[in-house]
Write a protein that holds these residues in place. Structure first.
Motif, PDB file in Angstrom:
ATOM      1  N   GLU A   1       0.830  -1.206   0.000  1.00  0.00           N
ATOM      2  CA  GLU A   1       0.000   0.000   0.000  1.00  0.00           C
ATOM      3  C   GLU A   1       0.862   1.254   0.000  1.00  0.00           C
ATOM      4  N   GLN A   2       1.913   1.248   0.835  1.00  0.00           N
ATOM      5  CA  GLN A   2       2.754   2.424   0.946  1.00  0.00           C
ATOM      6  C   GLN A   2       3.556   2.648  -0.327  1.00  0.00           C
ATOM      7  N   ARG A   3       3.995   1.561  -0.974  1.00  0.00           N
ATOM      8  CA  ARG A   3       4.711   1.713  -2.234  1.00  0.00           C
ATOM      9  C   ARG A   3       3.805   2.290  -3.310  1.00  0.00           C
TER      10      ARG A   3
ATOM     11  N   GLY B   1      -0.567   5.005   6.194  1.00  0.00           N
ATOM     12  CA  GLY B   1      -0.422   5.385   4.797  1.00  0.00           C
ATOM     13  C   GLY B   1      -0.785   6.807   4.451  1.00  0.00           C
ATOM     14  N   GLY B   2      -1.121   7.637   5.443  1.00  0.00           N
ATOM     15  CA  GLY B   2      -1.523   9.005   5.168  1.00  0.00           C
ATOM     16  C   GLY B   2      -0.440  10.010   5.502  1.00  0.00           C
ATOM     17  N   ARG B   3      -0.771  11.276   5.350  1.00  0.00           N
ATOM     18  CA  ARG B   3       0.152  12.366   5.662  1.00  0.00           C
ATOM     19  C   ARG B   3      -0.607  13.469   6.373  1.00  0.00           C
ATOM     20  N   LEU B   4      -0.093  13.862   7.533  1.00  0.00           N
ATOM     21  CA  LEU B   4      -0.682  14.990   8.249  1.00  0.00           C
ATOM     22  C   LEU B   4      -0.194  16.269   7.586  1.00  0.00           C
ATOM     23  N   VAL B   5      -1.086  16.973   6.913  1.00  0.00           N
ATOM     24  CA  VAL B   5      -0.722  18.184   6.185  1.00  0.00           C
ATOM     25  C   VAL B   5      -0.546  19.352   7.139  1.00  0.00           C
TER      26      VAL B   5
ATOM     27  N   THR C   1      -2.117  21.041  11.226  1.00  0.00           N
ATOM     28  CA  THR C   1      -3.113  21.237  12.278  1.00  0.00           C
ATOM     29  C   THR C   1      -2.990  22.675  12.762  1.00  0.00           C
ATOM     30  N   VAL C   2      -4.123  23.257  13.100  1.00  0.00           N
ATOM     31  CA  VAL C   2      -4.151  24.585  13.710  1.00  0.00           C
ATOM     32  C   VAL C   2      -4.934  24.459  15.000  1.00  0.00           C
ATOM     33  N   SER C   3      -4.233  24.641  16.122  1.00  0.00           N
ATOM     34  CA  SER C   3      -4.841  24.466  17.442  1.00  0.00           C
ATOM     35  C   SER C   3      -5.127  25.812  18.084  1.00  0.00           C
ATOM     36  N   LYS C   4      -6.396  26.026  18.409  1.00  0.00           N
ATOM     37  CA  LYS C   4      -6.827  27.194  19.170  1.00  0.00           C
ATOM     38  C   LYS C   4      -7.179  26.727  20.578  1.00  0.00           C
ATOM     39  N   PRO C   5      -7.475  27.645  21.497  1.00  0.00           N
ATOM     40  CA  PRO C   5      -7.724  27.223  22.885  1.00  0.00           C
ATOM     41  C   PRO C   5      -8.789  26.147  23.042  1.00  0.00           C
ATOM     42  N   ASP C   6      -9.817  26.137  22.190  1.00  0.00           N
ATOM     43  CA  ASP C   6     -10.907  25.192  22.386  1.00  0.00           C
ATOM     44  C   ASP C   6     -11.080  24.171  21.265  1.00  0.00           C
ATOM     45  N   VAL C   7     -10.288  24.247  20.205  1.00  0.00           N
ATOM     46  CA  VAL C   7     -10.488  23.334  19.086  1.00  0.00           C
ATOM     47  C   VAL C   7      -9.226  23.258  18.232  1.00  0.00           C
ATOM     48  N   THR C   8      -9.035  22.086  17.616  1.00  0.00           N
ATOM     49  CA  THR C   8      -7.953  21.887  16.652  1.00  0.00           C
ATOM     50  C   THR C   8      -8.548  21.453  15.324  1.00  0.00           C
ATOM     51  N   ALA C   9      -8.152  22.121  14.246  1.00  0.00           N
ATOM     52  CA  ALA C   9      -8.530  21.712  12.899  1.00  0.00           C
ATOM     53  C   ALA C   9      -7.348  20.969  12.285  1.00  0.00           C
ATOM     54  N   ALA C  10      -7.594  19.751  11.802  1.00  0.00           N
ATOM     55  CA  ALA C  10      -6.536  18.918  11.246  1.00  0.00           C
ATOM     56  C   ALA C  10      -6.863  18.547   9.807  1.00  0.00           C
ATOM     57  N   THR C  11      -5.863  18.614   8.948  1.00  0.00           N
ATOM     58  CA  THR C  11      -6.012  18.238   7.546  1.00  0.00           C
ATOM     59  C   THR C  11      -5.082  17.076   7.245  1.00  0.00           C
ATOM     60  N   ILE C  12      -5.649  16.003   6.696  1.00  0.00           N
ATOM     61  CA  ILE C  12      -4.899  14.782   6.404  1.00  0.00           C
ATOM     62  C   ILE C  12      -5.120  14.401   4.951  1.00  0.00           C
ATOM     63  N   GLU C  13      -4.060  13.969   4.282  1.00  0.00           N
ATOM     64  CA  GLU C  13      -4.169  13.452   2.921  1.00  0.00           C
ATOM     65  C   GLU C  13      -3.948  11.947   2.934  1.00  0.00           C
ATOM     66  N   LEU C  14      -4.808  11.228   2.203  1.00  0.00           N
ATOM     67  CA  LEU C  14      -4.730   9.774   2.142  1.00  0.00           C
ATOM     68  C   LEU C  14      -4.843   9.337   0.683  1.00  0.00           C
ATOM     69  N   PRO C  15      -3.848   8.622   0.155  1.00  0.00           N
ATOM     70  CA  PRO C  15      -3.943   8.152  -1.233  1.00  0.00           C
ATOM     71  C   PRO C  15      -5.157   7.261  -1.434  1.00  0.00           C
ATOM     72  N   ASP C  16      -5.713   7.298  -2.636  1.00  0.00           N
ATOM     73  CA  ASP C  16      -6.903   6.504  -2.920  1.00  0.00           C
ATOM     74  C   ASP C  16      -6.626   5.008  -2.829  1.00  0.00           C
TER      75      ASP C  16
END
Length: 340
Positions: free
Chosen positions: A112-114, A215-219, A221-236
């Motif tokens: 999968e990773q290859r 198999g993914g990549r953490l693009v 994250t933006v962490s504020k005092p009450d919440v974190t927004a995270a963006t991840i890319e995953l190959p099909d």
């Protein structure tokens, strides 16, 4: 022995299996739900209570062993072996099937990773974390700041060194608090304090390492005092379910908000450029890029990179020059040797 039935390989098959009833379920289903092997030494004794047993007997099967394919506590599938002999699966055979199952799941992840390395089609997943399990969330909450994860700079067996930027708030206070956190071994400026970028050695498991394992990549994250927004890319080519299972088991309050399918036109069918670099070249080049080494004015200097990686400045320049040559050679398709 030849297979007599096919269960399918669609991404949703395991999910469908786990959602069904447990009573009278196939041994494979029970193994999948419990994440433990299920052995039935005498199928004939289950004929009146479990419909699958009657079907198995019609093919002259007398015993069965189902072993879950598990990596990092996440289910990838189930290996099931039927025998025409009652009680065929003794301890020796049980251990053998377990070893085969381990090889299968590890080999499938390697494949999968290859494939993911050359896969330009991917899915972008957007998550929201509102708990305090994620260390950058705790850091932002404690200092009333906004902290952005930039990249992973370096891996060790027990820790991961990341770069993070203080977007809003008192950067000095963020650094001071990071130095006191149990989940962060060391914290320091990456470059000058005016750059507001931190080098943090965080104990594993960390979000980026969990994503990478599946198999993914953490693009970002933006962490504020009450919440974190995270963006991840995953190959099909990589199933989403193992990643989602791993994230929900690690982070108590995480929610998938959106997912979108896209293709990266910059890849153009070319092999992943990082494949042509050594691990050290990739680490230093990545840190240089995310640290602002290629910007004007520079966010970090060669001396900053050298101090960060514990090597000399000439060694940093040599690694960067070698990385530049290898990438340019790949892009321009020069076809020279790779003796850097």
């Amino acid at each position: 022995m030849a297979p007599v039935a096919w269960a399918g390989d669609a991404d949703g098959y395991v999910d469908t299996t786990l959602a069904g009833e447990t009573t009278g379920a196939l041994p494979a289903v029970r193994a999948a739900r419990d994440l433990d092997p299920v052995s039935v030494p005498k199928i004939s004794s289950h004929v009146f209570d479990e419909p699958w047993a009657k079907d198995a007997l019609s093919y002259s099967f007398s015993s069965v062993l189902s072993t879950p394919l598990v990596y990092d506590d996440v289910l990838y599938g189930v290996l099931t072996v039927y025998s025409c002999t009652e009680g065929a699966f003794d301890t020796l055979y049980d251990n053998f099937v377990t070893d085969v199952a381990t090889l299968l799941v590890n080999y499938s992840r390697i494949l999968e990773q290859r494939e993911a390395g050359s896969q330009q089609q991917h899915t972008t997943l957007e998550f929201e974390l509102t708990g305090q399990t994620y260390p950058l969330q705790r850091l932002a909450n404690a200092t009333d700041s906004t902290v952005q994860f930039d990249t992973v700079a370096e891996h060790t067996p027990d820790d991961v060194r990341i770069l993070a930027t203080v977007l809003e708030g008192d950067a000095e206070a963020v650094l001071d608090h990071a130095q006191s956190m149990a989940s962060i071994d060391t914290a320091s400026w990456f470059g000058s304090a005016d750059h507001r970028q931190l080098s943090l050695v965080v104990r594993k498991p960390f979000l980026a390492t969990l994503v990478g394992k599946h198999g993914g990549r953490l693009v970002e994250t933006v962490s504020k005092p009450d919440v974190t927004a995270a963006t991840i890319e995953l190959p099909d080519s990589v199933s989403k379910r193992p990643l989602l299972d791993s994230l929900t088991s690690r982070y108590d309050r995480i929610e998938l908000l959106a997912q979108r399918h896209s293709a990266d036109p910059a890849v153009g069918g070319q092999a992943d450029l990082t494949d042509v670099l050594t691990e050290r070249q990739s680490e230093i080049l990545n840190a240089a890029y995310h640290g602002g080494y290629y910007e004007t004015p520079r966010g970090v200097t060669g001396e900053d990179l050298a101090a960060s990686f514990g090597i000399s400045s000439p060694a940093v320049y040599n690694h960067l020059q070698a990385a530049h040559r290898r990438i340019l050679r790949t892009v321009l398709d020069v076809g020279a040797g790779t003796d850097d």
